[in-house]
Design a protein around this motif. Sequence first.
Motif, PDB file in Angstrom:
ATOM      1  N   UNK A  99       0.848  -1.199   0.000  1.00  0.00           N
ATOM      2  CA  UNK A  99       0.000   0.000   0.000  1.00  0.00           C
ATOM      3  C   UNK A  99       0.883   1.249   0.000  1.00  0.00           C
ATOM      4  N   UNK A 100       0.631   2.149  -0.942  1.00  0.00           N
ATOM      5  CA  UNK A 100       1.327   3.428  -0.981  1.00  0.00           C
ATOM      6  C   UNK A 100       0.291   4.540  -0.966  1.00  0.00           C
ATOM      7  N   UNK A 101       0.745   5.751  -0.669  1.00  0.00           N
ATOM      8  CA  UNK A 101      -0.158   6.897  -0.590  1.00  0.00           C
ATOM      9  C   UNK A 101       0.195   7.914  -1.664  1.00  0.00           C
ATOM     10  N   UNK A 102      -0.822   8.457  -2.320  1.00  0.00           N
ATOM     11  CA  UNK A 102      -0.624   9.539  -3.281  1.00  0.00           C
ATOM     12  C   UNK A 102      -0.486  10.852  -2.510  1.00  0.00           C
ATOM     13  N   UNK A 103       0.023  11.862  -3.158  1.00  0.00           N
ATOM     14  CA  UNK A 103       0.104  13.174  -2.538  1.00  0.00           C
ATOM     15  C   UNK A 103      -1.303  13.635  -2.154  1.00  0.00           C
ATOM     16  N   UNK A 104      -1.459  14.152  -0.944  1.00  0.00           N
ATOM     17  CA  UNK A 104      -2.756  14.645  -0.477  1.00  0.00           C
ATOM     18  C   UNK A 104      -3.725  13.553  -0.040  1.00  0.00           C
ATOM     19  N   UNK A 105      -3.277  12.317   0.045  1.00  0.00           N
ATOM     20  CA  UNK A 105      -4.161  11.194   0.395  1.00  0.00           C
ATOM     21  C   UNK A 105      -4.058  10.828   1.874  1.00  0.00           C
ATOM     22  N   UNK A 106      -5.190  10.414   2.426  1.00  0.00           N
ATOM     23  CA  UNK A 106      -5.249   9.851   3.771  1.00  0.00           C
ATOM     24  C   UNK A 106      -5.687   8.404   3.627  1.00  0.00           C
ATOM     25  N   UNK A 107      -5.007   7.508   4.345  1.00  0.00           N
ATOM     26  CA  UNK A 107      -5.380   6.092   4.331  1.00  0.00           C
ATOM     27  C   UNK A 107      -5.619   5.650   5.762  1.00  0.00           C
ATOM     28  N   UNK A 108      -6.758   5.018   5.985  1.00  0.00           N
ATOM     29  CA  UNK A 108      -7.116   4.526   7.314  1.00  0.00           C
ATOM     30  C   UNK A 108      -7.446   3.047   7.234  1.00  0.00           C
ATOM     31  N   UNK A 109      -7.109   2.314   8.286  1.00  0.00           N
ATOM     32  CA  UNK A 109      -7.428   0.892   8.352  1.00  0.00           C
ATOM     33  C   UNK A 109      -7.468   0.462   9.812  1.00  0.00           C
ATOM     34  N   UNK A 110      -8.025  -0.702  10.035  1.00  0.00           N
ATOM     35  CA  UNK A 110      -8.072  -1.294  11.372  1.00  0.00           C
ATOM     36  C   UNK A 110      -7.392  -2.648  11.299  1.00  0.00           C
TER      37      UNK A 110
END
Length: 139
Positions: A99-110
């Motif tokens: 999993x990677x994040x783009x600029x300006x992205x928020x990623x949430x998980x449990x």
Amino acid sequence: MSKKQLTPSEFMKLAASIASPVQCSVQMLSQGRMTITMRPKDTCESVLTVTMQMQSDGSATHLYETTETPAKVSRHNYFPVLNEALAAEGLVGVWPLGKSLAYGETFSFTFDDGSKNGHFVSVYRDEKGRYERPVHYAR
């Protein structure tokens, strides 16, 4: 991550190889799980927490592990690399692989930490590419 069967003696060898001397604490969780926290005595080194699933034959299966850098070592709120941000809160071992994040992205998980509702994690990557210190808490 593959799961490995550890006998109690193998686990003690693992604990001894991490740091010496080590201060260990064990916490029993629900559903036959336990966490073992290993903290090097009198140092600023990282703390390792291993979560294991106990088996009926007395062995344990490694589920996941987290590391935590003491607060006095890492006080930054933004990091240039995702792993550094995760390591600051001891979350490297639970991040979804690939999993990677783009600029300006928020990623949430449990993730399943053995508690009733799991552990929530949220990471933000700003427009400059820096990763904010993860927000996380037990649900």
